[in-house]
Write an enzyme that holds these catalytic residues in place. Sequence first.
Site, PDB file in Angstrom:
ATOM      1  N   CYS A   1      -2.323   3.010   8.933  1.00  0.00           N
ATOM      2  CA  CYS A   1      -3.378   2.074   8.514  1.00  0.00           C
ATOM      3  C   CYS A   1      -4.544   2.065   9.495  1.00  0.00           C
ATOM      4  CB  CYS A   1      -2.839   0.658   8.414  1.00  0.00           C
ATOM      5  SG  CYS A   1      -1.340   0.480   7.471  1.00  0.00           S
TER       6      CYS A   1
ATOM      7  N   HIS B   1       0.863  -1.194   0.000  1.00  0.00           N
ATOM      8  CA  HIS B   1       0.000   0.000   0.000  1.00  0.00           C
ATOM      9  C   HIS B   1       0.895   1.239   0.000  1.00  0.00           C
ATOM     10  CE1 HIS B   1      -3.751  -1.962   2.056  1.00  0.00           C
ATOM     11  NE2 HIS B   1      -4.043  -1.715   0.799  1.00  0.00           N
TER      12      HIS B   1
HETATM   13  N1  ARG Z   1      -3.909  -7.042   6.597  1.00  0.00           N
HETATM   14  C1  ARG Z   1      -4.305  -5.847   5.931  1.00  0.00           C
HETATM   15  C2  ARG Z   1      -4.276  -6.058   4.437  1.00  0.00           C
HETATM   16  O1  ARG Z   1      -3.415  -6.759   3.959  1.00  0.00           O
HETATM   17  C3  ARG Z   1      -3.431  -4.710   6.329  1.00  0.00           C
HETATM   18  C4  ARG Z   1      -3.867  -3.402   5.778  1.00  0.00           C
HETATM   19  C5  ARG Z   1      -2.943  -2.271   6.120  1.00  0.00           C
HETATM   20  N2  ARG Z   1      -3.494  -1.037   5.730  1.00  0.00           N
HETATM   21  C6  ARG Z   1      -2.849  -0.044   5.133  1.00  0.00           C
HETATM   22  N3  ARG Z   1      -3.485   1.059   4.934  1.00  0.00           N
HETATM   23  N4  ARG Z   1      -1.611  -0.155   4.710  1.00  0.00           N
HETATM   24  O2  ARG Z   1      -5.086  -5.547   3.707  1.00  0.00           O
END
Ligand code: ARG
Length: 270
Positions: free
Chosen positions: A255, A161
């Site tokens: 996050c 991300h």
């Molecule tokens: N386990 C989640 C996923 O893989 C973590 C999300 C983390 N969020 C972020 N905004 N980076 O989607």
Amino acid sequence: MPILMCPPTHFGVVYEINPWMHVASPVDLRQAAHQWEALRATFRDLGAEVVLADPVPGLPDMVFTANAGVTWDGRVVLSRFRHPERQGEEIHWRELFARRGMRVLDTEGIPFEGAGDALFVGDTLVCGHGFRTDRAAIPLVARALGVDVMELELVDPRYYHLDTCFCPLDAGTILFAPSAFSPASRERVRRLARRLIEVPDRIAAGFACNAIAVGDVVVSSEAVAGLSGQLREVGYRALGLPMGEFMKAGGGVRCLSLPVPATWGRPAPT
Ligand code: ARG
């Protein structure tokens, strides 16, 4: 701006959709609750209002509110999750935003993961693609919000991300991990802001870029200590919190935090 958080009541690592997640190393829920409460208390101490979403059983990643959608001026573009494991969240986020009187838009089924992949630098929306958000979603998001957009290509699966490797502190100051981007996108970032803090992989891998500036305080994971000197030079103070339980799911401070419009909480017009 209020910050939307979701309590980690049903948090856990029960599937693997990024390289950080291993079902074999489970989350300590007590410890997670502790870390989450400390983050919430930190926001409050810094004068940021925290608003809460209701956690839903069976949706362990709902704690990562950054992926609910991206908001701008009373509008939200809802996430369409890449992985079926998270798609069950979408209806809950849609209802929550609608109940708060926001205009809810979407990407018509094209994968887009909200503020996880879409961060404003001034009035320009910077969008990451390559792992979660589909490049084709980006112009739809820009049109829905009526904003200018810049695309950045992510190339390292650990930084799946944009918010794991890129953090605008203000319109002229950005933290970023160059190794997470394609060479062309790296150069784009370097032209984007007057002040850049380039974060080496060993610090970025501790989720230091997964941060949010509240006033002149950069709230992040403990790894941000490695940037405290550079942050001081540009007028910010580093505040690192233990985020280990959330890092097991591939997430950190940013996050867990979604900025929402100041109008949040006003009843929907009828
Ligand atoms: N386990 C989640 C996923 O893989 C973590 C999300 C983390 N969020 C972020 N905004 N980076 O989607």
